[in-house]
Design an enzyme around this catalytic site. Structure first.
Site, short mmCIF file in Angstrom:
data_model
loop_
_atom_site.label_atom_id
_atom_site.label_comp_id
_atom_site.label_asym_id
_atom_site.label_seq_id
_atom_site.Cartn_x
_atom_site.Cartn_y
_atom_site.Cartn_z
N ASP A 101 0.86 -1.18 0.00
CA ASP A 101 0.00 0.00 0.00
C ASP A 101 0.90 1.23 0.00
OD1 ASP A 101 1.07 0.30 2.53
OD2 ASP A 101 -0.83 0.33 3.59
N ASP A 123 1.44 4.82 2.29
CA ASP A 123 1.06 5.43 3.56
C ASP A 123 1.48 6.90 3.59
OD1 ASP A 123 0.45 2.78 5.08
OD2 ASP A 123 2.46 2.46 4.26
N ASP A 134 -3.24 4.54 2.79
CA ASP A 134 -3.57 4.94 4.16
C ASP A 134 -3.23 6.40 4.35
OD1 ASP A 134 -4.42 2.43 4.99
OD2 ASP A 134 -2.44 1.84 5.74
#
Ligand code: TTP
Ligand code: MN
Ligand code: MN
Ligand code: MN
Length: 403
Positions: free
Chosen positions: A204, A206, A327
């Site tokens: 992902d 962040d 995120d």
């Protein structure tokens, strides 16, 4: 004696936060085996065993050269009986029988597939497996009602299980920076997680967002998310207001204004730059569209980007975008150093920092603050360096926190 084989004997401090662990891992065969055992333990709700294998793997990652014999491991910390057995097996036979058979086991394969769905944790996966669900096909046909996260996870399964590249992370960073700048001028976006540690791939992306003036960050997350949503950048998002209060840690102290951490777990719809991808593969010459956008090949113009991704893609094989987990975290500037440290990872490095603080220094470290249990007060810090200093640790830069 000349015929005596010289083997390096390593000296390694026992907490991962006392060591430098770069991405240059000289013992990948050993650490892959130990990491798989750790992962399997975590997926099987055996967190204690998971941590033990993670610590063993981290010690091997920190070694400056490949291990060739068991005698080199004498005196190393965190290597339990089980980990040593696995290492011996790999050194002697090239692979660990236990790891190889685990990888082939029905249980492990099913846990991997099901927890590969965003929103599905180890407990849910285990429950489904007990009901005989081992594949995504079986899950889809099971009649289970999936929550919103799991539905999005299933829908974007392939994209989300494909690693995110540094270039994709940078493209998303540009989008996030533009949005943040337009909703709150002066706010600052910091790339955290694995990419801050120098990784070239991640699961992902962040980000941590703050503003140099305390309090200005209040309400920022909902504005950023609304803007992203209105531009069609989000396939899924769930924002949680953080309920953290300093007084949770230490009831003796007056409550402060620290209950503002907000976090957004999202799935971005990232435009795929087809010509650029082709160029990367060395297949096609530059087209005019790419020339117009400049050399980076990254989408910078908001309007063209949103038009592009809102165009109904139609055929699956020409889908002009891909789903990427992102995120977002907002922190007040007073907690920023703790938040950056806490969100840079690795997860084991973070865990070891907190364990060091608690066991060796009688302090409590979180992503919000550092509390000295003996002096009964919070220790302020405006940089990561200051936090390491409070903890009596040598500063370890992000690129060496890959424990
Ligand atoms: P991840 O994004 O899960 O991991 P990563 O970026 O190190 O690696 P990957 O490439 O797989 O994405 O977590 C990043 C950091 O965020 C990690 O140190 C843990 C931390 N973190 C949380 O995940 N949740 C939280 O609530 C807090 C406070 C920190
Ligand atoms: Mn990450
Ligand atoms: Mn991860
Ligand atoms: Mn993350």
């Amino acid at each position: 004696q000349a015929d005596e084989v010289e083997v390096a004997v390593f000296s390694v401090p026992s907490y991962a936060c006392q060591r430098r662990t770069s991405l240059d891992n000289r013992n990948t065969v050993l650490t892959d085996a130990l990491s798989l055992l750790a992962e399997n333990a975590e997926l099987s709700d055996q967190d204690g065993r998971g941590v033990a294998f993670r610590r063993a793997a981290a010690v091997m990652k920190s070694l400056p050269e490949p291990v060739t014999s068991m005698t080199q491991l004498r005196g190393l910390p965190c290597l339990g009986e089980h980990s040593l057995r696995v290492i011996r097996d790999v050194l002697e036979n090239g692979a660990s029988r236990e790891v190889e058979s685990m990888k082939q086991s029905k249980q492990y394969k099913a846990l991997k597939v099901l927890t590969g769905v965003f929103g599905v944790g180890a407990k849910t996966a285990a429950r489904w497996i007990r009901e005989g669900i081992h594949t995504l096909h079986q899950l889809r046909n099971s009649g289970h009602t999936l929550n919103r996260a799991q539905q999005a996870g299933l829908e974007h399964y392939d994209d989300l299980n494909q690693q995110v590249s540094k270039a994709e992370a940078e493209a998303i960073q540009q989008i996030v920076e533009e949005v943040v700048a337009s909703v709150l001028p002066g706010a600052k976006v910091t790339l955290t997680g694995g990419f801050r540690r120098g990784k070239l791939m991640g699961h992902d992306v962040d980000f941590l967002i703050t503003h140099p003036e305390e309090g200005k960050e209040v309400g920022l997350m909902s504005k950023v998310v609304s803007w992203l949503e209105s531009q069609g950048f989000l396939l899924y998002q769930k924002t949680t207001r953080n309920s953290y209060l300093v007084s949770d840690d230490s009831p003796a102290l007056p409550p402060s204004n620290m209950d503002r951490f907000e976090r957004c777990l999202s799935i971005f719809k990232l435009a795929q730059d087809q010509p650029h991808r082709a160029k990367q593969l060395g297949a096609l010459p530059l087209d005019t569209a790419e020339h117009r956008r400049g050399d980076s090949g990254l989408q910078t113009d908001q309007d063209s980007c949103s038009q592009r991704i809102q165009t109904p893609g139609g055929q699956e094989d020409t889908k002009p975008w891909r789903a990427v987990r992102v995120d977002l975290v907002v922190s007040p500037i007073s907690q920023f150093a703790f938040a950056v440290l806490g969100w840079t990872g690795s997860k084991l490095f973070e865990r070891e920092l907190r364990r060091w603080a608690g066991q060796e220094k009688a302090m409590s470290l979180s992503s919000h603050a550092l509390y000295d249990n003996k002096k009964r007060k919070y220790l302020q810090a405006s940089s990561e360096e200051e936090i390491f200093a409070h903890l009596d640790l040598e500063f370890i830069p992000p690129s060496e926190r890959n424990a």
